[in-house]
Scaffold this active site. Structure first.
Site, PDB file in Angstrom:
ATOM      1  N   SER A   1      -2.851  10.156 -21.463  1.00  0.00           N
ATOM      2  CA  SER A   1      -1.838   9.097 -21.519  1.00  0.00           C
ATOM      3  C   SER A   1      -1.422   8.705 -22.933  1.00  0.00           C
ATOM      4  CB  SER A   1      -2.326   7.869 -20.750  1.00  0.00           C
ATOM      5  OG  SER A   1      -2.373   8.138 -19.361  1.00  0.00           O
TER       6      SER A   1
ATOM      7  N   LYS B   1      -5.718   0.379  -8.754  1.00  0.00           N
ATOM      8  CA  LYS B   1      -4.331   0.451  -8.302  1.00  0.00           C
ATOM      9  C   LYS B   1      -3.982  -0.537  -7.188  1.00  0.00           C
ATOM     10  CE  LYS B   1      -3.252   5.216  -9.643  1.00  0.00           C
ATOM     11  NZ  LYS B   1      -2.657   6.493  -9.189  1.00  0.00           N
TER      12      LYS B   1
ATOM     13  N   GLY C   1      -4.921  18.620   1.712  1.00  0.00           N
ATOM     14  CA  GLY C   1      -5.561  17.361   1.361  1.00  0.00           C
ATOM     15  C   GLY C   1      -4.735  16.154   1.779  1.00  0.00           C
TER      16      GLY C   1
ATOM     17  N   ASN D   1      -8.715  10.681   8.640  1.00  0.00           N
ATOM     18  CA  ASN D   1      -7.792  10.185   7.616  1.00  0.00           C
ATOM     19  C   ASN D   1      -6.426  10.846   7.749  1.00  0.00           C
ATOM     20  OD1 ASN D   1      -9.678   8.465   6.447  1.00  0.00           O
ATOM     21  ND2 ASN D   1     -10.389   9.998   4.979  1.00  0.00           N
TER      22      ASN D   1
END
Length: 278
Positions: free
Chosen positions: A16, A64, A121, A151
Site C-alpha cells: 500500500s 472492514k 472459493g 457458505n
C-alpha cells in the site's frame, strides 16, 4: 500535511505505501504522507479520534466490518457488501466505501465477466467477485471445497436476493467440469510461498477461455503460467490491488490518472513483489 494510512492487524509487509505514494506523486500532492497503523481488534472501537486525525484511510483485515460503527455514512458499495476498505474524512464527517469491487471490475474490464464464469472459493473476495459478476450478467459456477458448501449456499442466496435473474450453481471444486469464458481463482491456493500449487486441473484450465487470479504474490501464479502457456489471457491480482487504490484517490480528492500511469504502477508493484521473493 495531509495524513493518510492503512489500518489493520497484523499488517506485516504491505504494498500500500508504494502504491499510494506513487499516486500522490502523480497528483502533485507533495504535502501528503501514507503510513501503516496496526490496531489490535479490541482497540478498534475506541479509534474514532485516530480516524478523524487522518484525511483518508484504507482498512484491511480484520477491521472492514468493525469500522462501520465508527463512520457517519456508508457509500452504496459499502452498503452492498457490509464492508468498508476506504474511509474519506470530509471535514470531520467520515464516509465509508468499498473499493475492492472497483478494483476487480477495472482490472477485469477486458475479461468476459458477463459470460459463463467459474469462481473458485467463496470467502470475502470470492463473495464480492461473485456478486459483481452476477450484477454484470454472468452465469456463475461456484467451485468450493466440501467444508465450504454451506457458505456457498449462503452466498448463492445472497446473490439471488440482490439479483433475482442470476444463474448460480455450486459444485465441488474437484468435480468442476465444462467450458467457461472466464475462470477466477479467489482462493489462496498458489500464493507465495506455496507457488507450486494450483486449485484446478489442467483440463479445467484448457476448457477456460481466460483466467483471473486474485493472488498478487507471486506475480504469475502456476494457474496463470499454465493458462498463458496455452495462449490464454491471464490477469493477476496486482492490477486489482492498484485499481482499488486508484478508486480511493478518486474518492479522497478527485484524483485523475491515465491508463499509462496506472499500468506503470502495476508493473512497479510486480517488480517489487518479485524482488521481495528473491
Amino acid at each position: 500535511m495531509n495524513k493518510f494510512a492503512l489500518i489493520g492487524h497484523p499488517l506485516g509487509h504491505s504494498m500500500s505505501p508504494l502504491i499510494h505514494e506513487k499516486l500522490f506523486a502523480l497528483s502533485g500532492m507533495n504535502d501528503s504522507s501514507y503510513e501503516l497503523i496496526d490496531i489490535e481488534p479490541e482497540k478498534i472501537a475506541d479509534s474514532r479520534d485516530l480516524l478523524e486525525s487522518l484525511r483518508g484511510l484504507n482498512v484491511t483485515i480484520p477491521h472492514k466490518q468493525a469500522v462501520i460503527k465508527l463512520v457517519d455514512e456508508l457509500g452504496e458499495s459499502a452498503l452492498r457488501y457490509n464492508s468498508v476498505n476506504c474511509i474519506n474524512n470530509a471535514g470531520g464527517k467520515l464516509v465509508g466505501y468499498n473499493t475492492d469491487c472497483d478494483g476487480f471490475l477495472r482490472s477485469a474490464e477486458l475479461l468476459p465477466i458477463g459470460g459463463n464464469v467459474a469462481i473458485l472459493g467463496c470467502g470475502g473476495v470470492g463473495r464480492m467477485i461473485a456478486i459483481e459478476t452476477a450484477l454484470h450478467g454472468g452465469n456463475i459456477t461456484l467451485a468450493v471445497i466440501p467444508q465450504d458448501f454451506k457458505n456457498a449456499q449462503l452466498l448463492m442466496a445472497e446473490i439471488l436476493a440482490k439479483c433475482s435473474a442470476a444463474c448460480v450453481r455450486i459444485v465441488d471444486i474437484s468435480d468442476l467440469d465444462g467450458s467457461f469464458d472466464l475462470l477466477i481463482n479467489a482462493t489462496p491456493v498458489g500464493m507465495y510461498p506455496k507457488v507450486n500449487a494450483c486449485a484446478v486441473s489442467d483440463k479445467v484450465i484448457e476448457n477456460s477461455a481466460s483466467v483471473f487470479d486474485v493472488i498478487y504474490n507471486p506475480t504469475e501464479t502456476l494457474l496463470m503460467k499454465k493458462a498463458r502457456a496455452l495462449g490464454k489471457t491471464a490477469v493477476g491480482g496486482a492490477s486489482m490491488l492498484v485499481y482499488q487504490a486508484v478508486k480511493a484517490h478518486e474518492i479522497w480528492y478527485g484524483g485523475k490518472f491515465s491508463a499509462e500511469d496506472i499500468s506503470k504502477i502495476i508493473t512497479d508493484v510486480e517488480n517489487a513483489v518479485d524482488s521481495m521473493n528473491k
